[in-house]
Scaffold this motif. Structure first.
Motif, PDB file in Angstrom:
ATOM      1  N   VAL A 162       0.809  -1.226   0.000  1.00 45.08           N
ATOM      2  CA  VAL A 162       0.000   0.000   0.000  1.00 45.08           C
ATOM      3  C   VAL A 162       0.841   1.274   0.000  1.00 45.08           C
ATOM      4  O   VAL A 162       0.299   2.363   0.058  1.00 45.08           O
ATOM      5  CB  VAL A 162      -0.999   0.041   1.181  1.00 45.08           C
ATOM      6  N   CYS A 222      -5.349   2.271   4.375  1.00 38.23           N
ATOM      7  CA  CYS A 222      -5.183   1.041   3.589  1.00 38.23           C
ATOM      8  C   CYS A 222      -4.172   0.091   4.229  1.00 38.23           C
ATOM      9  O   CYS A 222      -4.271  -1.121   4.067  1.00 38.23           O
ATOM     10  CB  CYS A 222      -4.794   1.383   2.154  1.00 38.23           C
ATOM     11  N   CYS A 253     -10.666   0.342   2.838  1.00 40.06           N
ATOM     12  CA  CYS A 253      -9.685   1.017   3.687  1.00 40.06           C
ATOM     13  C   CYS A 253     -10.362   1.769   4.826  1.00 40.06           C
ATOM     14  O   CYS A 253      -9.923   1.695   5.976  1.00 40.06           O
ATOM     15  CB  CYS A 253      -8.814   1.958   2.852  1.00 40.06           C
TER      16      CYS A 253
END
Length: 171
Positions: free
Chosen positions: A51, A74, A132
């Motif tokens: 991420v 995330c 997320c």
């Protein structure tokens, strides 16, 4: 890896606490505990790359602070998904509680509190579809309501130092 869990829950599952708080204290020399911590760091290393998390994102996560960036949110999602606590946008409370009971015992204070708090935190993500945001909100809710089991700061900082930020290519 199902034995590993996200930072707040690893703190919760191990009954970690700040000095001076009465309750369960973890023996960090215990190979079982060390195995959980090592697996958590490996999982976090993978999520950092996946991420593109920054040191601030990871530090916020490991110190049980709400993320301030999208990549921080995330990162939380990645950690929860890798532990199977969240799968396809659904929280697996039974797995969360099972993981906590592996270290603390089924009738521990930690597990008893997690039963009610994890249910309360489900309400905080009702109707959310962004993976997320959902994971971050759920994780934040656990952190806020189980603050007495916060991840120790020295271990959080050590985990941040082990992250492969140098492998993230600039956009």
């Amino acid at each position: 890896m199902q034995f590993t869990i996200f930072a707040s829950v690893i703190g919760i599952t191990m009954g970690m606490r700040p000095h001076g708080f009465s309750g369960t204290l973890v023996d960090f020399t215990d190979p079982k505990v060390q195995g959980h911590l090592d697996a958590l760091v490996r999982m976090a290393q993978s999520c950092v790359i996946k991420v593109r998390a920054t040191p601030k994102d990871v530090r916020a996560y490991f110190t049980n602070s709400p993320p301030i960036t999208r990549s921080g949110q995330c990162f939380a999602a990645c950690m929860l998904e890798q532990s199977d606590v969240i799968n396809h946008g659904k929280v697996n409370r039974d797995l969360l509680i099972h993981l906590a009971s592996l270290v603390n015992g089924k009738n521990s204070r930690v597990v008893r509190k997690l039963h009610s708090i994890s249910r309360l935190c489900l309400d905080s993500i009702e109707g959310m579809s962004d993976r997320c945001q959902l994971a971050s909100t759920y994780n934040d809710c656990l952190n806020e309501n189980m603050i007495e089991f916060a991840f120790p700061l020295d271990l959080a900082e050590e985990a941040v130092r082990k992250m492969p930020f140098h492998l993230i290519q600039p956009k």
